[in-house]
Scaffold this motif. Sequence first.
Motif, mmCIF file in Angstrom:
data_model
loop_
_atom_site.group_PDB
_atom_site.id
_atom_site.type_symbol
_atom_site.label_atom_id
_atom_site.label_comp_id
_atom_site.label_asym_id
_atom_site.label_seq_id
_atom_site.Cartn_x
_atom_site.Cartn_y
_atom_site.Cartn_z
ATOM 1 N N THR A 463 0.997 -1.077 0.060
ATOM 2 C CA THR A 463 -0.133 0.019 0.086
ATOM 3 C C THR A 463 0.819 1.114 0.034
ATOM 4 O OG1 THR A 463 -1.814 -1.107 1.131
ATOM 5 C CG2 THR A 463 -1.902 1.143 1.338
ATOM 6 N N GLY A 464 0.405 2.322 -0.759
ATOM 7 C CA GLY A 464 1.107 3.382 -0.801
ATOM 8 C C GLY A 464 1.054 4.552 0.486
ATOM 9 N N LEU A 465 -0.192 4.632 0.603
ATOM 10 C CA LEU A 465 -0.799 5.782 1.767
ATOM 11 C C LEU A 465 -1.828 5.030 2.395
ATOM 12 C CD1 LEU A 465 -0.963 8.705 2.801
ATOM 13 C CD2 LEU A 465 -2.474 9.190 0.735
ATOM 14 N N ILE A 466 -1.682 5.118 3.975
ATOM 15 C CA ILE A 466 -2.714 4.893 4.658
ATOM 16 C C ILE A 466 -2.902 6.118 5.439
ATOM 17 C CG2 ILE A 466 -3.376 3.387 6.668
ATOM 18 C CD1 ILE A 466 -1.670 1.186 5.563
ATOM 19 N N VAL A 467 -4.243 6.577 5.583
ATOM 20 C CA VAL A 467 -4.649 7.651 6.188
ATOM 21 C C VAL A 467 -5.392 7.225 7.453
ATOM 22 C CG1 VAL A 467 -5.687 9.819 6.321
ATOM 23 C CG2 VAL A 467 -4.489 9.245 4.378
ATOM 24 N N ASN A 468 -5.082 7.357 8.632
ATOM 25 C CA ASN A 468 -5.888 7.158 9.818
ATOM 26 C C ASN A 468 -6.401 8.255 10.545
ATOM 27 O OD1 ASN A 468 -5.423 4.283 9.559
ATOM 28 N ND2 ASN A 468 -3.228 4.119 10.146
ATOM 29 N N GLY A 469 -5.660 9.330 10.598
ATOM 30 C CA GLY A 469 -5.957 10.453 11.173
ATOM 31 C C GLY A 469 -7.356 11.280 10.349
ATOM 32 N N ASP A 470 -7.738 11.834 11.169
ATOM 33 C CA ASP A 470 -9.283 12.603 10.685
ATOM 34 C C ASP A 470 -8.674 14.005 10.046
ATOM 35 O OD1 ASP A 470 -10.781 10.754 11.733
ATOM 36 O OD2 ASP A 470 -11.457 11.901 13.400
ATOM 37 N N ASN A 471 -9.413 14.486 9.221
ATOM 38 C CA ASN A 471 -9.454 15.873 8.744
ATOM 39 C C ASN A 471 -8.012 16.032 7.887
ATOM 40 O OD1 ASN A 471 -11.933 16.677 9.798
ATOM 41 N ND2 ASN A 471 -10.764 16.890 11.737
ATOM 42 N N VAL A 472 -7.498 14.937 7.191
ATOM 43 C CA VAL A 472 -6.302 15.074 6.501
ATOM 44 C C VAL A 472 -6.683 15.382 4.974
ATOM 45 C CG1 VAL A 472 -4.530 13.685 5.286
ATOM 46 C CG2 VAL A 472 -5.306 13.280 7.843
ATOM 47 N N THR A 473 -5.919 16.422 4.432
ATOM 48 C CA THR A 473 -6.102 17.141 3.210
ATOM 49 C C THR A 473 -4.849 16.689 2.355
ATOM 50 O OG1 THR A 473 -7.327 18.752 4.438
ATOM 51 C CG2 THR A 473 -6.567 19.137 1.946
ATOM 52 N N MET A 474 -5.152 16.328 1.224
ATOM 53 C CA MET A 474 -3.978 16.025 0.110
ATOM 54 C C MET A 474 -4.254 16.828 -1.078
ATOM 55 S SD MET A 474 -2.063 13.668 0.834
ATOM 56 C CE MET A 474 -1.484 13.111 2.524
ATOM 57 N N TYR A 475 -3.231 17.689 -1.494
ATOM 58 C CA TYR A 475 -3.016 18.288 -2.959
ATOM 59 C C TYR A 475 -2.208 17.683 -3.893
ATOM 60 C CZ TYR A 475 -5.439 22.082 -0.144
ATOM 61 O OH TYR A 475 -6.111 22.568 0.770
ATOM 62 N N GLY A 476 -2.429 17.018 -5.005
ATOM 63 C CA GLY A 476 -1.397 16.836 -5.878
ATOM 64 C C GLY A 476 -0.896 15.319 -5.553
ATOM 65 N N LEU A 477 -1.768 14.306 -5.336
ATOM 66 C CA LEU A 477 -1.254 13.158 -4.770
ATOM 67 C C LEU A 477 -1.325 11.915 -6.008
ATOM 68 C CD1 LEU A 477 -0.833 10.883 -2.408
ATOM 69 C CD2 LEU A 477 -3.473 10.685 -2.458
ATOM 70 N N ALA A 478 -0.191 11.469 -6.259
ATOM 71 C CA ALA A 478 0.081 10.355 -7.224
ATOM 72 C C ALA A 478 0.764 9.249 -6.399
ATOM 73 C CB ALA A 478 0.956 10.866 -8.357
ATOM 74 N N VAL A 479 -0.217 7.831 -6.622
ATOM 75 C CA VAL A 479 0.298 6.658 -6.040
ATOM 76 C C VAL A 479 0.143 5.580 -7.358
ATOM 77 C CG1 VAL A 479 -0.198 5.079 -4.280
ATOM 78 C CG2 VAL A 479 -0.606 7.534 -3.976
ATOM 79 N N GLU A 480 1.205 4.949 -7.493
ATOM 80 C CA GLU A 480 1.247 4.218 -8.414
ATOM 81 C C GLU A 480 1.888 2.606 -8.429
ATOM 82 O OE1 GLU A 480 1.658 6.527 -12.649
ATOM 83 O OE2 GLU A 480 3.618 6.716 -11.297
ATOM 84 N N HIS A 481 1.127 1.684 -8.841
ATOM 85 C CA HIS A 481 1.939 0.344 -9.025
ATOM 86 C C HIS A 481 1.861 -0.359 -7.935
ATOM 87 C CE1 HIS A 481 2.761 1.857 -12.864
ATOM 88 N NE2 HIS A 481 3.752 2.735 -12.643
ATOM 89 N N TYR A 482 1.307 -0.037 -6.746
ATOM 90 C CA TYR A 482 1.413 -0.846 -5.569
ATOM 91 C C TYR A 482 0.355 -2.243 -5.649
ATOM 92 C CZ TYR A 482 3.954 2.665 -3.038
ATOM 93 O OH TYR A 482 4.827 3.509 -2.804
ATOM 94 N N GLN A 483 0.711 -3.416 -5.115
ATOM 95 C CA GLN A 483 0.219 -4.721 -5.261
ATOM 96 C C GLN A 483 -1.153 -4.940 -4.594
ATOM 97 O OE1 GLN A 483 4.211 -6.149 -4.388
ATOM 98 N NE2 GLN A 483 4.109 -7.299 -6.224
#
Length: 604
Positions: A463-483
């Motif tokens: 996994t590329g990104l795991i978000v467990n926190g609340d109110n998290v903001t992402m701009y320009g997120l690229a995640v590629e080829h994870y299994q």
Amino acid sequence: MSMRPARVRTRHRLPWGRGGPLALWAVLPVVAAALVAPTMTAQASGTSLPHARPATSDTPDFGPNVKIFDPSMSSSSIQSTLDSVFNQQQSNQFGTQRDALLFKPGTYNVQASIGFNTQIAGLGLSPDDVQINGYVTSDAGWNNGNATQNFWREAENLSVTPPSGTDTWAVSQGASLRRMDVHGELKLDPSGDGWSSGGFLSDSRVSGQVFSGSQQQWMTRNTDFGSWSNGVWNQVFVGDPNAPAQSFPNPTYTTVAQTPVSREKPFPYIDASGNYHVYVPSLRTNTAGATWINGSTPGTSLPMHDFYVTQPNDSAETMNAALAAGDDLLITPGVYHLDQTLQITHPDQLVLGMGLATLVPDNGVTAVSTADVNGAQIDGLLIDAGSTNSASLVQMGQSGSSADHSADPQSIEDVYFRIGGDGVGKATDSLVINSHDTIGDNLWLWRADHGSGVGWTSNTADTGLIVNGDNVTMYGLAVEHYQKTEVLWNGNGGRTYFFQNENPYDPPDQSSWMNGGTNGYPAYEVANNVTSHQAWGVGSYCYFNVNRAIVNDHAFQAPNTSGVVFHDLLTVSLGGVGTINHVINASGGAANSTTNNVYLANYP
């Protein structure tokens, strides 16, 4: 063992505009003596104190991979250095050389072509303090005009006046333009007919048109430009005063009028006395446009002696000693092997990289972690997985973090993760965010699809990104080829503005890529317990070139509830190689060899 007292640091707001900065810091002599004493004692006795505060200065040695130019130097000598760096780095995709090209305030008549693992930046408080009468260019001559591998390069804090009226920045993921003032037009695709595949433009101004051309996807935030032209699948605009109107999918423009919460990346600068500082822009809410156009960027200035400035041979122990002592960390260009996790434990503590400084965790450690404190920032780094599997590469906040950081969030900007490509790398998860209110800004998380050490059982990564926190903001997120599931969002109140994904290219057969009884894994999953989440401008592509019969049942997965909303979704079967059956859950048609592109305006 003598330890440094608790961190004592005063940050001074800067009242000036674009004139010369003043020296505003006050040093407490008693505290200063206490801070320096352990190091002096160790030197006098000839013993080693691993937790003593390393030496630091306002005029530090930035190491062998930083070139600093000043306007008194001849244009020919500067040009010679720029050309030499580019000739080495133009096609040096997986090499170990790292470079930062820094310009003191003044005017320069040079042409700067930027290759791999290179940062070019001005050392003024405003982009207009450094005037480049010439080009700052990324093109793709090294790759027959195809810019889809123009990764890992940055241009920041410069004013550029291209002689022809048009500057070219043809890049893909892991490349950014920040705090740029382009006097003319900006072209985002390569010369000729080649493709480019992503990029990030923020806190900038372009007086003329931005021509997107063959750019498949692009993220623009808090930028003023004359006009915008073209684009392919996914162009997202957030807080851009002159952005084109919302029109997805024809053309594929996603437009959000204001940036809800942001913190620009810190940057180094030099004052009139020759002392270096790092400027830390303030948290901003509900904004449009660049921070610096109508006056100085709101923020605070830190003297360089607040930082430990690394050298490429520094150990994790040395860097952790500085962090434990309360110093910030400026990581100069180089490749740093870590045998222990860099621990950010103080509020508002910074780890800032220059010149694509690269951290390689050895023996399965996590590269960087933060405590659940206010304002910690990680910026400008390439995190390269080691050959022994790491459970995670970066962790923001410990598991179970619960503090409210809304007034002073943690943030991570211009950080790129790589699993394989320059050799075998392994990591179960790349980035885990536990702290509430965290901001991510221009992140590329990449399990390599080419290079060395690449294969289904070689560069393994779940996994590329795991978000467990609340109110998290992402701009320009690229995640590629994870299994497995590539982004897993467990926290409430999450927001993503622009998401780009490619499924793994290389499942050998369908049985090797099953999520229980479901074909394949989602690129982006919002967990069933989540009641509030929004995403704008999100795309997922497949290219199953090892086995064209591979099927992914759906690219996005989310609970069907009114509080979880997606805007402007798309799936693409690149060249018709492989199938994504649905866009999100059971909604949206199949992207396959017959219908390459599928668009969905909203879900639910």
